[in-house]
Design an enzyme around this catalytic site. Sequence first.
Site, PDB file in Angstrom:
ATOM      1  N   LYS A  71      20.791  -7.430  99.328  1.00  0.00           N
ATOM      2  CA  LYS A  71      21.712  -7.283  98.191  1.00  0.00           C
ATOM      3  C   LYS A  71      21.951  -8.599  97.466  1.00  0.00           C
ATOM      4  CE  LYS A  71      26.055  -6.340  99.142  1.00  0.00           C
ATOM      5  NZ  LYS A  71      25.632  -6.388 100.526  1.00  0.00           N
ATOM      6  N   THR A  73      20.020 -11.226  97.503  1.00  0.00           N
ATOM      7  CA  THR A  73      18.752 -11.635  96.906  1.00  0.00           C
ATOM      8  C   THR A  73      18.535 -10.943  95.572  1.00  0.00           C
ATOM      9  OG1 THR A  73      17.796 -12.038  99.095  1.00  0.00           O
ATOM     10  CG2 THR A  73      16.254 -11.702  97.281  1.00  0.00           C
ATOM     11  N   ARG A  94      30.063 -14.370  96.773  1.00  0.00           N
ATOM     12  CA  ARG A  94      30.991 -14.858  97.791  1.00  0.00           C
ATOM     13  C   ARG A  94      30.369 -16.028  98.547  1.00  0.00           C
ATOM     14  NH1 ARG A  94      31.447 -10.128 101.579  1.00  0.00           N
ATOM     15  NH2 ARG A  94      29.305  -9.891 100.835  1.00  0.00           N
ATOM     16  N   LYS A 105      23.307 -12.147 111.270  1.00  0.00           N
ATOM     17  CA  LYS A 105      22.977 -11.834 109.882  1.00  0.00           C
ATOM     18  C   LYS A 105      22.258 -12.981 109.167  1.00  0.00           C
ATOM     19  CE  LYS A 105      25.188 -10.299 105.561  1.00  0.00           C
ATOM     20  NZ  LYS A 105      24.912 -11.477 104.726  1.00  0.00           N
ATOM     21  N   ALA A 273      33.550  -7.245 103.896  1.00  0.00           N
ATOM     22  CA  ALA A 273      33.816  -5.935 103.297  1.00  0.00           C
ATOM     23  C   ALA A 273      34.083  -4.856 104.334  1.00  0.00           C
ATOM     24  CB  ALA A 273      32.653  -5.515 102.412  1.00  0.00           C
ATOM     25  N   PHE A 301      28.369  -5.443 102.100  1.00  0.00           N
ATOM     26  CA  PHE A 301      27.896  -4.276 102.852  1.00  0.00           C
ATOM     27  C   PHE A 301      27.559  -3.118 101.907  1.00  0.00           C
ATOM     28  CE2 PHE A 301      30.243  -6.398 106.453  1.00  0.00           C
ATOM     29  CZ  PHE A 301      29.089  -6.792 107.114  1.00  0.00           C
ATOM     30  N   PHE A 381       9.235  -4.823 100.004  1.00  0.00           N
ATOM     31  CA  PHE A 381       8.741  -5.534 101.177  1.00  0.00           C
ATOM     32  C   PHE A 381       7.219  -5.412 101.212  1.00  0.00           C
ATOM     33  CE2 PHE A 381      13.037  -5.812 102.374  1.00  0.00           C
ATOM     34  CZ  PHE A 381      13.175  -6.588 103.517  1.00  0.00           C
ATOM     35  N   TRP A 409      12.294 -11.597  95.696  1.00  0.00           N
ATOM     36  CA  TRP A 409      12.150 -12.489  96.844  1.00  0.00           C
ATOM     37  C   TRP A 409      10.831 -13.241  96.756  1.00  0.00           C
ATOM     38  CZ3 TRP A 409       8.835 -13.389 100.894  1.00  0.00           C
ATOM     39  CH2 TRP A 409       9.332 -14.140 101.974  1.00  0.00           C
TER      40      TRP A 409
END
Length: 557
Positions: A71, A73, A94, A105, A273, A301, A381, A409
Site C-alpha cells: 500500500k 509503495t 505516516r 513487517k 490502524a 492496514f 509481482f 516497485w
Amino acid sequence: MKTDIEISQATKLAPITEVAEKIDLTFDDLELHGKYKAKIEFAALDRMKENPEGKLILVTSINPTPAGEGKSTVTVGLGDALNKIGKKAVIALREPSLGPVMGIKGGAAGGGYAQVLPMEDINLHFTGDMHAITTANNALSALLDNHIHQGNELNIDARRVIWKRAVDLNDRELRFITVGLGGPINGVPREDGFDITVASEIMAILCLANGIKDLKRRLSNIVVAYTFDREPVTVGDLRVEGALALVLKDAIKPNLVQTIYQTPAFVHGGPFANIAHGCNSILATRAALHSGDYVVTEAGFGADLGAEKFLDIKVPNLGKAPDAIVIVATIRALKMHGGVPKTELSAENTAALTAGFSNLAKHISNMRKYGVPVVVAINEFISDTEKEITLLKELCEKENVKVELASVWEKGPDGGIELAQTVVETIDTEESKYHSIFTHEDDDLTEKIETIVQEIYGGNDVIYTKKAQQQLATFKKYGWDRLPVCMAKSQYSLSDDPSKLGAPSDFDVTIRELVPKLGAGFIVALTGDVMTMPGLPKKPAALKMDVDEQGNAIGLF
C-alpha cells in the site's frame, strides 16, 4: 534487482530546501534536520491555508497477508506518476514505528523505486517525533503516580488508573507489570502496563490536533483514572496539559521529505490502524492539500480498518473527504485469501484467485457505501502470470470498478502512469458524494459498532463481555455514549478471528473492553484478542540489521 535499502542508498537526494521550493516554501519556512529533512514552521502552515485546496486520493487495501500488498509503495509510486504525467502532486504518509520495523513487517517508507527518502532515517529515529510522544506519554504516567504518592488530592483510586506507559517497540514482557514496589519511598504499588507508542492516545491527539491550542485542549481531556467515587480524572484535573504540550511543541510540526524522484512528501504521525485510527496528521494532510493539485495519502492496514477510520474519524476532523479511493491488491495475497499457503503462492492458481477475490469485492462494496469513486490498483509481482492478471481484471470489471496494473516497485513512476491517468479521469468524471455510513451522526456507541460490524465487516451480531457492558453503562452516565467509535480488531480478517480469510459470513464480533479516549475524541472498542502491545516473531527483522563502519544501515527493508 537491488534491495530497497540499496536503491535508497544509491539515490542522489536533493537538498530539502530545493524540494520545499517546489511547493513555494522558503528557507525561513523550514526547521532543518540536516540536509534532507525539515519540519514546517507554524507561520508557514498558516500562510499555506490561503492556497487553493487540491484533490485528495486515499490509498487503502485488501486485508493484509504475509504475502504483502504494498500500500505505501503504491501511494508513493502514484504520487510520482501523477507528477510524471504533468500534475502537481504531493504525498502524505505516516511515520513508521520501530516495533514493526524491527519485528515482522519491516519499514513503511515504500519499496523498490517507489520510496520516500532518506529511508533509513524515516524508519529509525527520523526527526524525533516518536521519542517526543513516548516522553510525553511517560511524563504523564510519572506525574500521575507522583500525584497519588504526594497526598492524592484528587482522591484517585490507584486500582482504577487506566493510563498506561508506552515504548515504541514490540515488547510483550511489558504488557502487564507492577509498579511502586520497594516500600513507601518508591510510590504506591499498583498494576500497570505498556502500550506501543503508536497506540498511545497522545499519538492520536497529535494526529488530530489542528494546532497548539487544540493540542492542549485535547490533552486536558484525556481520562487517566477514576476516583474512589468512580468519577473520571483528567489531565486537566492534574493541571499538566501545558507541560505535555511543551514536550510536543516541535513534534506537532509536519515533516517534509522527498521520494526517489523528488516528489515532496509530508511524513508525520504514525497511529496503528488496528488499534488506533491509522492516518497521518491533520496538519500534514492540510499542508499537502494546500501544496499540490493532487494529494496521495494512505490509511493503515485494510479498508475495513484504516479506510473506515479515515472516513468516519479523520474526515470530520479534516473537513475534506477523498475525491477518489484506490484499493491496492496483489494476486499473491488474493490467492492466499483463497486458501493457498504462502509456500505455494508463486504457482499459477486461478481457482484460488477467484475464491480470494471475495475479499477485494467486499472492500470495493464497502468503500462505495461512502459515496466515493473507487479504483483498484493491482500491485504487480514477478510471479504473476498473464492468465492471472487477465482474470483479476475481468473479475474487477464484473464489479464495474476501474482497474489498473501498477509496477511502481520495479519501474518507479513509469510503472504507475496508467493508474495515475485513470485516477485523474475518475476524479474528473465521477463526483465524490461522501456521506457517513451511520444513520445519524449522534447514534450511540452500540448502534455505531453494530453498523460497522454488519456493513463493513459483514458480520451478524455484536457480543459484549460483562466488562464491556459495565463500561457502556459508565459511558452513558458521563455522556460519552455518542462519541465516534474506533474499532481495534485483527487486521488479517474482516472478522475478529485472524484465521477467517476471504470474505467470511455468519460470524459475530466480541467486544471485550471499551477505552475512553476523550482527548482524541473517540471510544476504542477492543475486539477479539487484539493487543495494544504487539510481540516479536520467532525470527524478528532485527536479526538481519546492522551498520557498517561508515554508519550506513544494513538490512532495513
